[in-house]
Design a protein around this motif. Structure first.
Motif, PDB file in Angstrom:
ATOM      1  N   ASN A 196      15.505  17.296   0.767  1.00 54.15           N
ATOM      2  CA  ASN A 196      16.537  18.174   0.205  1.00 54.15           C
ATOM      3  C   ASN A 196      17.878  17.926   0.887  1.00 54.15           C
ATOM      4  N   LYS A 197      17.988  16.879   1.665  1.00 54.47           N
ATOM      5  CA  LYS A 197      19.217  16.563   2.389  1.00 54.47           C
ATOM      6  C   LYS A 197      20.272  15.984   1.452  1.00 54.47           C
ATOM      7  N   VAL A 198      21.520  16.125   1.883  1.00 53.53           N
ATOM      8  CA  VAL A 198      22.640  15.490   1.189  1.00 53.53           C
ATOM      9  C   VAL A 198      23.445  14.706   2.214  1.00 53.53           C
ATOM     10  N   ARG A 218      36.444   5.468   1.627  1.00 53.24           N
ATOM     11  CA  ARG A 218      35.552   6.625   1.751  1.00 53.24           C
ATOM     12  C   ARG A 218      34.966   6.705   3.152  1.00 53.24           C
ATOM     13  N   PHE A 219      34.665   7.945   3.561  1.00 54.27           N
ATOM     14  CA  PHE A 219      34.051   8.194   4.871  1.00 54.27           C
ATOM     15  C   PHE A 219      32.809   9.035   4.651  1.00 54.27           C
ATOM     16  N   ASP A 220      31.668   8.538   5.131  1.00 55.19           N
ATOM     17  CA  ASP A 220      30.380   9.219   4.995  1.00 55.19           C
ATOM     18  C   ASP A 220      30.042   9.888   6.317  1.00 55.19           C
ATOM     19  N   PHE A 221      30.077  11.231   6.330  1.00 54.07           N
ATOM     20  CA  PHE A 221      29.796  11.997   7.540  1.00 54.07           C
ATOM     21  C   PHE A 221      28.314  12.047   7.880  1.00 54.07           C
ATOM     22  N   GLY A 222      27.459  11.583   6.972  1.00 57.02           N
ATOM     23  CA  GLY A 222      26.033  11.541   7.259  1.00 57.02           C
ATOM     24  C   GLY A 222      25.247  12.691   6.659  1.00 57.02           C
ATOM     25  N   ARG A 223      23.976  12.706   7.004  1.00 54.56           N
ATOM     26  CA  ARG A 223      22.984  13.585   6.392  1.00 54.56           C
ATOM     27  C   ARG A 223      23.079  15.014   6.935  1.00 54.56           C
ATOM     28  N   SER A 224      22.956  15.986   6.032  1.00 58.11           N
ATOM     29  CA  SER A 224      22.969  17.394   6.414  1.00 58.11           C
ATOM     30  C   SER A 224      22.074  18.188   5.479  1.00 58.11           C
ATOM     31  N   THR A 225      21.657  19.363   5.941  1.00 59.13           N
ATOM     32  CA  THR A 225      20.972  20.327   5.091  1.00 59.13           C
ATOM     33  C   THR A 225      22.009  21.284   4.535  1.00 59.13           C
ATOM     34  N   PRO A 226      22.066  21.463   3.214  1.00 61.74           N
ATOM     35  CA  PRO A 226      23.088  22.320   2.618  1.00 61.74           C
ATOM     36  C   PRO A 226      23.178  23.699   3.277  1.00 61.74           C
ATOM     37  N   GLU A 227      24.423  24.070   3.590  1.00 62.94           N
ATOM     38  CA  GLU A 227      24.811  25.381   4.119  1.00 62.94           C
ATOM     39  C   GLU A 227      24.432  25.596   5.580  1.00 62.94           C
ATOM     40  N   GLU A 228      23.827  24.615   6.238  1.00 66.07           N
ATOM     41  CA  GLU A 228      23.576  24.751   7.669  1.00 66.07           C
ATOM     42  C   GLU A 228      24.818  24.329   8.457  1.00 66.07           C
ATOM     43  N   GLY A 229      24.747  24.425   9.801  1.00 62.12           N
ATOM     44  CA  GLY A 229      25.920  24.247  10.639  1.00 62.12           C
ATOM     45  C   GLY A 229      26.618  22.914  10.482  1.00 62.12           C
ATOM     46  N   GLN A 273      26.672  14.799  -1.629  1.00 66.08           N
ATOM     47  CA  GLN A 273      26.094  13.878  -2.596  1.00 66.08           C
ATOM     48  C   GLN A 273      24.606  13.756  -2.294  1.00 66.08           C
ATOM     49  N   PRO A 274      23.749  13.883  -3.320  1.00 65.45           N
ATOM     50  CA  PRO A 274      22.312  13.894  -3.074  1.00 65.45           C
ATOM     51  C   PRO A 274      21.819  12.591  -2.444  1.00 65.45           C
ATOM     52  N   LEU A 275      20.791  12.731  -1.625  1.00 62.89           N
ATOM     53  CA  LEU A 275      20.021  11.578  -1.153  1.00 62.89           C
ATOM     54  C   LEU A 275      18.705  11.577  -1.920  1.00 62.89           C
ATOM     55  N   TYR A 276      18.225  10.394  -2.249  1.00 66.69           N
ATOM     56  CA  TYR A 276      16.998  10.246  -3.029  1.00 66.69           C
ATOM     57  C   TYR A 276      15.978   9.462  -2.210  1.00 66.69           C
ATOM     58  N   ALA A 287       0.831  -1.214   0.000  1.00 67.92           N
ATOM     59  CA  ALA A 287       0.000   0.000   0.000  1.00 67.92           C
ATOM     60  C   ALA A 287       0.861   1.257   0.000  1.00 67.92           C
ATOM     61  N   VAL A 288       1.888   1.288   0.857  1.00 68.54           N
ATOM     62  CA  VAL A 288       2.774   2.437   0.932  1.00 68.54           C
ATOM     63  C   VAL A 288       4.191   1.922   1.115  1.00 68.54           C
ATOM     64  N   CYS A 289       5.100   2.439   0.320  1.00 66.08           N
ATOM     65  CA  CYS A 289       6.499   2.050   0.457  1.00 66.08           C
ATOM     66  C   CYS A 289       7.364   3.282   0.256  1.00 66.08           C
ATOM     67  N   GLN A 290       8.271   3.524   1.192  1.00 67.48           N
ATOM     68  CA  GLN A 290       9.191   4.646   1.056  1.00 67.48           C
ATOM     69  C   GLN A 290      10.594   4.116   0.798  1.00 67.48           C
ATOM     70  N   LEU A 291      11.215   4.630  -0.253  1.00 67.41           N
ATOM     71  CA  LEU A 291      12.552   4.214  -0.652  1.00 67.41           C
ATOM     72  C   LEU A 291      13.522   5.349  -0.341  1.00 67.41           C
ATOM     73  N   ARG A 292      14.584   5.028   0.403  1.00 70.35           N
ATOM     74  CA  ARG A 292      15.645   5.991   0.696  1.00 70.35           C
ATOM     75  C   ARG A 292      16.934   5.435   0.126  1.00 70.35           C
ATOM     76  N   SER A 293      17.529   6.164  -0.779  1.00 68.48           N
ATOM     77  CA  SER A 293      18.659   5.610  -1.517  1.00 68.48           C
ATOM     78  C   SER A 293      19.721   6.662  -1.763  1.00 68.48           C
ATOM     79  N   ILE A 294      20.942   6.207  -2.036  1.00 73.79           N
ATOM     80  CA  ILE A 294      22.002   7.099  -2.493  1.00 73.79           C
ATOM     81  C   ILE A 294      22.005   7.175  -4.012  1.00 73.79           C
ATOM     82  N   LEU A 295      21.109   6.427  -4.652  1.00 73.91           N
ATOM     83  CA  LEU A 295      21.027   6.374  -6.107  1.00 73.91           C
ATOM     84  C   LEU A 295      19.652   6.841  -6.576  1.00 73.91           C
ATOM     85  N   PRO A 296      19.567   7.482  -7.737  1.00 72.98           N
ATOM     86  CA  PRO A 296      18.270   7.946  -8.259  1.00 72.98           C
ATOM     87  C   PRO A 296      17.487   6.800  -8.899  1.00 72.98           C
TER      88      PRO A 296
END
Length: 341
Positions: free
Chosen positions: A123-125, A263-274, A287-290, A104-113
């Motif tokens: 809008n996170k990266v 590679r080291f992934d620092f995690g999710r952020s909002t562009p230009e915030e702290g 790198q965009p999150l999709y 019925a409902v499925c949410q996909l969170r990916s590093i790929l489009p």
């Protein structure tokens, strides 16, 4: 001929081997994530595996995420930045997503489009740094100001330690306090224990201590052969002048370099915030999150990706920040279970 089926416990080693061998794999897609989710919060997995003969040619990790009075939806994956499909080619990706869309409902969170025709729900990266072969080379490539910030806590007598379950008490004391100060419900201690236990050798807990032995900062990293991710890191505000966070991140980055992680992934952020600027100073690139909603019933949409900026949310955050720490630590885990971010 390719077939798609539900993965079982007997598939766990083959599943992990496939994730570990895939260029786009992340630690979150390892079998341990759903084990931790089940152990801590009781949600069941709906992991899909595509096979071509005896060989795995694709996987899609999904968690059956249930919220009281709101029903169930499949998420790939909750409590982290990205899950999504790993596959050998686009045909396998499509087959796995079509199978998921029967829900019925499925949410996909990916590093790929993987569903570019749908609107991205965030809008996170993620901030990713390519690592050299040694920590010395990494340090040499940094600006002098950053090198000074890394060395300052060591000159002031702060020390860092890497370990496992024996450091969870120290980690959680900082983590819970920091989440209260941010105005956000904290994950349960049971969840942190479950992640560290199930990931085992693919997990490290890091802590930074003052010269007096107080815990000033702490974090956790998860490991994939091609990628180190840091899902949680926190520092106590009263020690900010001592830069414990810089020593914590440097300890994790040094570990990654010296153990050959590229590679080291620092995690999710909002562009230009702290937090974005903090991660960018290390040389990390956005790198965009999709995040997509795959809905059989298009009238029902998940909106967790955007986050509300409503006055109500600001009021709740402000109220939470004022709670006594024991109260926040009691109420927080009861709520956090139902927050998929």
């Amino acid at each position: 001929m390719m077939r798609i089926r539900r993965a079982t416990y007997e598939d766990r080693q083959r599943w992990d081997d496939y994730v570990a061998g895939h260029d786009d794999g992340t630690p979150y897609q390892l079998w341990a994530w759903q084990q931790a989710v089940a152990k801590a919060y009781g949600y069941r997995h709906h992991y899909l595996v595509a096979e071509d003969g005896a060989e795995i040619c694709g996987i899609l990790p999904l968690i059956d995420f249930r919220i009281p009075w709101r029903g169930s939806r499949l998420i790939s994956l909750p409590y982290c930045d990205a899950g999504g499909v790993l596959a050998r080619d686009s045909d396998v990706v499509e087959a796995l997503l079509e199978q998921a869309e029967q829900s019925a409902v499925c949410q996909l969170r990916s590093i790929l489009p993987q569903r570019p025709h749908l609107a991205n729900q965030t809008n996170k990266v993620r901030m990713v740094l390519d690592l050299p072969e040694s920590s010395a080379a990494l340090l040499d490539g940094m600006k002098s100001k950053l090198r000074s910030q890394i060395k300052k806590p060591q000159r002031d007598g702060l020390t860092a330690r890497l370990g496992g379950l024996e450091l969870v008490d120290d980690f959680y004391s900082v983590f819970a306090e920091n989440m209260r100060d941010l105005g956000s419900p904290v994950h349960s201690r049971r969840w942190i224990d479950a992640v560290v236990e199930t990931y085992g050798a693919n997990c490290r807990v890091g802590t930074v201590f003052t010269p007096q032995g107080e815990v000033a900062a702490a974090g956790i990293i998860l490991l994939h052969p091609d990628l180190v991710v840091i899902p949680w890191a926190s520092a106590r505000r009263q020690f900010n002048k001592m830069n414990p966070n810089m020593l914590l991140y440097w300890t994790f980055l040094s570990f990654a370099c010296e153990h050959g992680y590229p590679r080291f992934d620092f995690g999710r952020s909002t562009p230009e915030e702290g937090t974005y600027r903090f991660k960018k100073q290390w040389g990390a690139s956005p790198q965009p999150l999709y995040w997509y909603d795959l809905c059989a019933d298009q009238t029902e949409k998940a909106t967790a990706g955007h986050g509300s900026t409503s006055p109500l949310r600001h009021w709740v955050t402000s109220l939470w920040q004022k709670l006594p720490l024991p109260v926040a630590n009691t109420l927080g885990p009861e709520l956090r279970k139902y927050i998929s971010l």
